[in-house]
Design an enzyme around this catalytic site. Structure first.
Site, PDB file in Angstrom:
ATOM      1  CG  HIS A 184       5.210  21.381  24.035  1.00  0.00           C
ATOM      2  ND1 HIS A 184       5.751  22.597  24.380  1.00  0.00           N
ATOM      3  CD2 HIS A 184       3.892  21.617  23.768  1.00  0.00           C
ATOM      4  CE1 HIS A 184       4.818  23.532  24.337  1.00  0.00           C
ATOM      5  NE2 HIS A 184       3.673  22.966  23.967  1.00  0.00           N
ATOM      6  CB  CYS A 217      12.132  21.196  24.691  1.00  0.00           C
ATOM      7  SG  CYS A 217      11.620  22.933  24.656  1.00  0.00           S
TER       8      CYS A 217
END
Length: 308
Positions: free
Chosen positions: A208, A251
């Site tokens: 992430h 991301c």
């Protein structure tokens, strides 16, 4: 000499490049000279010198001289890498009588000189430089699997790709911040210790993230800029004028991309059929010669296609 798949084999077998076929033949000529006991010792030493070849593969494919030669040619192509491994193992047996045929310059075949007389920014048309990739290729692969569907499959695919590209892989799964920084620092320090034998380096970070950071399994953030700096010319002199490849699968913000519908045939789904969608931006390859807010002389960098 026993036959091997792909070399004049049955229809449908993948064709082996002539240079790899020649390497396999030369390897078998050497392995044929080993006794059964020496061949067993060769496999044992190979696992210690070069753990890239798994014990399972050695047992399944490396029992005979021809099978072992085929496995070595596949795992350690180009010839310079095979030569390095073979010399190390033969020195352990010992079989000094077999070393001269692999220690000679001719054993490597044609390679790009390590000392490049012209820097890339001095190039003129028709005299373009390219990287010397005859040294070892080292990769660091980190993956956070928590709340990331398909992460385990990503790791398997990356390991397979890195193996095909002749990278020696260091794996780091679900680390916390201190563990990641410790392992990647150790990886960097290892490159500096074997400076003269490094061809290129690849760092893949899958997690992430947000702009400028990746997140660990517990949510702690690690600066990407800090990781990049670990491998710069000051902190990692082993990689000066050598390719440093970073793959960041994370991301870079909170906004979601609704995508764009295509004109392709609809896809089947649980609710019937739906239009195929693509990300708003895809199939882009953007390269900058400098970091953000930095100014430096423009450099022409040729990324070697064989490692992409």
């Amino acid at each position: 000499m026993e036959g091997s798949p792909g070399i004049g084999g049955r229809s449908g077998s993948p064709k082996i490049p002539p240079a790899m076929e020649e390497l396999q033949s030369r390897l078998q000529e050497t392995l044929d000279l080993l006794s059964s006991q020496e061949l067993r010792s060769f496999r044992d030493h190979l696992k210690k010198v070069e753990p890239r070849v798994s014990q399972v593969k050695l047992e399944l494919e490396g029992r005979s001289p021809s099978g072992l030669a085929r496995l070595l040619a596949k795992q350690y192509y180009p010839p310079a890498a095979a030569k390095r491994v073979l010399v190390q193992v033969l020195e352990q047996l010992p079989r000094a009588d077999l070393l001269p045929r692999w220690q000679s310059a001719a054993a490597d075949g044609p390679v790009i000189p390590r000392k490049i007389p012209k820097r890339s920014y001095d190039c003129v048309e028709g005299e373009l430089d390219r990287y010397d990739l005859s040294g070892r290729r080292k990769a660091f692969l980190m993956c956070v699997t928590r709340d990331r569907l398909g992460a385990h499959q990503d790791v398997l695919l990356m390991e397979d790709w890195l193996g095909q590209c002749q990278f020696e892989n260091t794996l780091c799964i679900d680390p916390d911040k201190m563990e990641l920084l410790g392992k990647i620092t150790s990886f960097r320090d290892g490159l500096n210790e074997i400076k003269d034998d490094i061809g290129c380096c690849l760092v893949a970070l899958m997690s992430h993230g947000e702009e400028g950071f990746i997140k660990m399994k517990d949510g702690e953030k690690v600066s990407l800029e800090g990781i990049f700096e670990m491998f710069n010319n000051k902190n990692c002199p082993a990689l000066q004028e050598k390719p440093k490849i970073f793959i960041i699968q994370a991301c870079r913000g909170e906004r979601r991309d609704s995508g764009v519908e295509t004109d392709d045939e609809p896809m089947d789904s649980d609710d019937g059929s739906e239009k195929k969608r693509l990300p708003t931006f895809s199939d882009y390859f953007i390269i900058y010669p400098t970091q953000a807010d930095m100014c430096f002389a423009s450099l022409l960098l040729l990324v070697p296609c064989e490692i992409l």
